[in-house]
Design an enzyme around this catalytic site. Structure first.
Site, PDB file in Angstrom:
ATOM      1  N   ASP A 137      31.936  39.677  36.879  1.00 27.53           N
ATOM      2  CA  ASP A 137      32.894  38.890  37.657  1.00 27.53           C
ATOM      3  C   ASP A 137      32.111  38.015  38.636  1.00 27.53           C
ATOM      4  O   ASP A 137      31.350  38.522  39.461  1.00 27.53           O
ATOM      5  CB  ASP A 137      33.832  39.840  38.405  1.00 27.53           C
ATOM      6  CG  ASP A 137      34.796  39.095  39.317  1.00 27.53           C
ATOM      7  OD1 ASP A 137      35.469  38.187  38.815  1.00 27.53           O
ATOM      8  OD2 ASP A 137      34.854  39.405  40.508  1.00 27.53           O
ATOM      9  N   THR A 179      36.184  32.516  38.683  1.00 28.57           N
ATOM     10  CA  THR A 179      35.145  32.438  39.721  1.00 28.57           C
ATOM     11  C   THR A 179      33.768  32.122  39.140  1.00 28.57           C
ATOM     12  O   THR A 179      32.942  31.524  39.806  1.00 28.57           O
ATOM     13  CB  THR A 179      35.066  33.759  40.507  1.00 28.57           C
ATOM     14  OG1 THR A 179      34.963  34.840  39.580  1.00 28.57           O
ATOM     15  CG2 THR A 179      36.291  33.963  41.359  1.00 28.57           C
ATOM     16  N   THR A 180      33.525  32.523  37.895  1.00 31.59           N
ATOM     17  CA  THR A 180      32.235  32.208  37.256  1.00 31.59           C
ATOM     18  C   THR A 180      32.202  30.741  36.843  1.00 31.59           C
ATOM     19  O   THR A 180      31.235  30.032  37.107  1.00 31.59           O
ATOM     20  CB  THR A 180      32.008  33.110  36.016  1.00 31.59           C
ATOM     21  OG1 THR A 180      32.278  34.457  36.369  1.00 31.59           O
ATOM     22  CG2 THR A 180      30.596  32.990  35.502  1.00 31.59           C
ATOM     23  N   ASP A 240      42.011  40.728  38.466  1.00 31.07           N
ATOM     24  CA  ASP A 240      41.933  39.366  37.910  1.00 31.07           C
ATOM     25  C   ASP A 240      43.115  39.089  36.972  1.00 31.07           C
ATOM     26  O   ASP A 240      43.722  38.018  37.016  1.00 31.07           O
ATOM     27  CB  ASP A 240      40.619  39.171  37.142  1.00 31.07           C
ATOM     28  CG  ASP A 240      39.436  38.978  38.079  1.00 31.07           C
ATOM     29  OD1 ASP A 240      39.649  39.026  39.305  1.00 31.07           O
ATOM     30  OD2 ASP A 240      38.306  38.791  37.597  1.00 31.07           O
TER      31      ASP A 240
END
Length: 539
Positions: free
Chosen positions: A71, A104-105, A402
């Protein structure tokens, strides 16, 4: 003052500049390039974690605690980054996590790719401000194009299949993907249990995540109620109570004490017996007040001594002690009870009600938990995560969070774009096309923005073991030839490039936020042209 005016022995003036050795300074293009290198280094760390085949990172804290995750937000927040520009990227992934909860990546990889393209433009002599303007213009085109290629996915409380598919896409890259369907269903059910569909709002405070090591991921379940990591205060109390009426107390089960410092001198046996009788009478009166209001279970924020515990058992009043603040609030919400600060305030209407309260035992370790089910208010739920070790339990919690964020985003705005980098490739084609019509120097920056968007499908292909350039060229040419904007990188090697058929969706608000935040950060970095670092004496 850092400089002084003086003269030599012949009266000639000169200036002595002090502390010059304590300042380290970079200016102009040199400063901008130093920032770009720092940001690219951080971006490359998470690049290999992108997509369903992304690799995990192991993070070891100074205390020796181990976290295994892919994550982006978790990796970034746990890395000890000292460089200031690197810290900006950490903040970038955190803001995406706080606002959207997923992607987020991808946002860090996109920011790194934009800066890489900016470096090439700087080498060609283009001014940073013109690059920023070009990126801003290209971002507007890309965001407008996202709106055009987005699809609305219909859903209702009775038909949640599309929400389920989106949750599944989010979980595809996580450690829990062997229990894909189960976790996606838990995420959808949990969000719909607490969602206010009229206001299109979800209160995450009502969803509690509780984990217990032992068992396997498949044992994870959604409890329509509250799970409290405690047991009944006495081992002989009943393990299950039906039709529970719960007194939720924040006052301790003990005789009142003076608020000031005090000392009690007992000199005779009679005085001691009187004190003992007073304490017993106080306990008896407290228990009577609880029983009189109709309660058959007590949940107390504080502890109580063995005498109070023994009396509670005698009066057949099961009790849970040391229930934490957040848990006691959630218990009150779930059971429609009121938190009572004084025994005198207890009354029947302030009691919480639940169908069942039972104590669960795990394995041979004598660890217990209290489960409160069939509550009066079904809006509070608990996800009870099981796993082989603490790392798996923690990662499963993050993965579920998530997936829940994705479902929540679709309740707020049910428009989606297609995953597998289909949206990025489509936006890249649109930006390239628009750049041809721009006569100013910004067209170079716009083309660079399009190339930066291509970095996402290339990273996906690379992480999936596919040849990146060939894969990107093939998908891009197919999108242009066929005019189908849902064609993306086939990461799972199913033989189908159409993400619509594979049911790979991304919420539109998540993708839009990625583009806007990454462009904003890159513009800010490009505008910094001077770095002055004050070094301390020991440096």
């Amino acid at each position: 003052m850092s400089a002084i005016y003086t003269t030599d022995e012949y009266g000639r003036p000169f200036i002595i500049v002090r502390e010059q050795d304590k300042k380290h300074r970079k200016t102009g293009i040199e400063a901008t390039k130093a920032h770009i290198v720092a940001a690219k280094t951080v971006s490359n760390i998470v690049r290999t974690s992108l997509g369903p085949r992304g690799l995990d990172k192991i993070l070891i804290s100074p205390d020796g605690d181990i976290t295994i995750s892919n994550d982006g937000a978790t990796i970034m927040s746990q890395m000890a980054i000292e460089n200031q520009i690197g810290k900006l990227l950490v903040e970038l992934s955190k803001s995406q996590d706080d606002e959207i909860g997923d992607g987020t990546t991808g946002i860090v990889v996109l920011a790194g790719a934009l800066l890489e393209q900016a470096e090439e433009l700087l080498d060609r002599g283009i001014h940073p401000i013109r690059i920023s303007d070009g990126f801003e213009r290209a971002c507007k085109i890309a965001v407008a194009h996202l709106d055009k290629v987005s699809d609305v996915i219909p859903w209702s409380k009775d038909d949640t299949s599309d929400l389920f598919k989106c949750a599944k896409t989010s979980l595809g890259s996580k450690i829990v993907n062997k229990c894909h369907d189960q976790f996606a269903q838990i995420a959808v059910d949990a969000i719909l249990s607490v969602a206010d569909l009229e206001r299109k709002d979800v209160d995450f405070e009502l969803i509690k995540m509780e984990g217990k090591v032992g068992g396997e991921l498949a044992n994870t379940s959604l409890v329509k109620g509250v799970v409290i990591d405690k047991d009944f205060s006495h081992p002989q109390m009943p393990k299950e109570i039906k039709d529970a009426k719960i007194a939720i107390l924040t006052c301790p089960f003990e005789p009142p004490k003076p608020k000031t410092k005090h000392k009690l001198d007992i000199t005779t046996v009679k005085e001691f017996e009187e004190l003992q009788k007073y304490e017993r009478d106080t306990f008896e009166s407290m228990i009577k007040q609880v029983k009189d209001c109709g309660a058959n279970v007590v949940a107390c924020q504080w502890g109580f001594d063995d005498e109070a515990n023994s009396l509670l058992l005698q009066h057949k009043l099961p009790a849970i002690r040391w229930v934490g603040g957040p848990e006691i609030e959630l218990l009150a919400i779930a059971t429609n009870g009121r938190i009572v600060p004084r025994f005198e305030d207890l009354s029947g209407e302030k009691l919480g009600s639940a169908g069942t309260i039972r104590e669960m035992t795990f394995g041979t370790t004598n660890e217990n938990m209290i489960v409160v089910e069939d509550c009066a208010n079904s809006k509070a739920v608990t996800v009870f995560v099981r796993g082989g070790n603490k790392m798996i339990v923690d990662e499963a919690k993050r993965s579920l969070h998530d997936a829940m964020c994705v479902v929540r985003n679709l309740i707020v705005d049910n428009r989606v774009v297609y995953g597998g980098a289909a949206a990025e490739i489509s936006c890249s084609i649109a930006v390239d096309k628009e750049a041809d019509q721009v006569s100013s120097i910004e067209q170079y920056a716009m083309r660079s923005f399009a190339r930066a968007l291509d970095a996402i499908p290339m990273a996906l292909a690379e992480n999936s073991g596919l040849p990146p350039i060939e894969t990107l060229s093939f998908v891009k040419s197919q999108q242009i030839k066929q005019g189908i904007t849902s064609l993306g990188v086939d990461c799972m090697d199913t033989g189908i490039n159409d993400m619509k058929e594979q049911f790979v969706f991304d919420p539109l608000i998540s993708k839009r936020q990625q583009f806007l935040l990454a462009t904003q950060l890159v513009k800010m970095i490009l505008k910094i042209d001077d770095v002055i670092v004050h070094k301390t004496d020991d440096q």
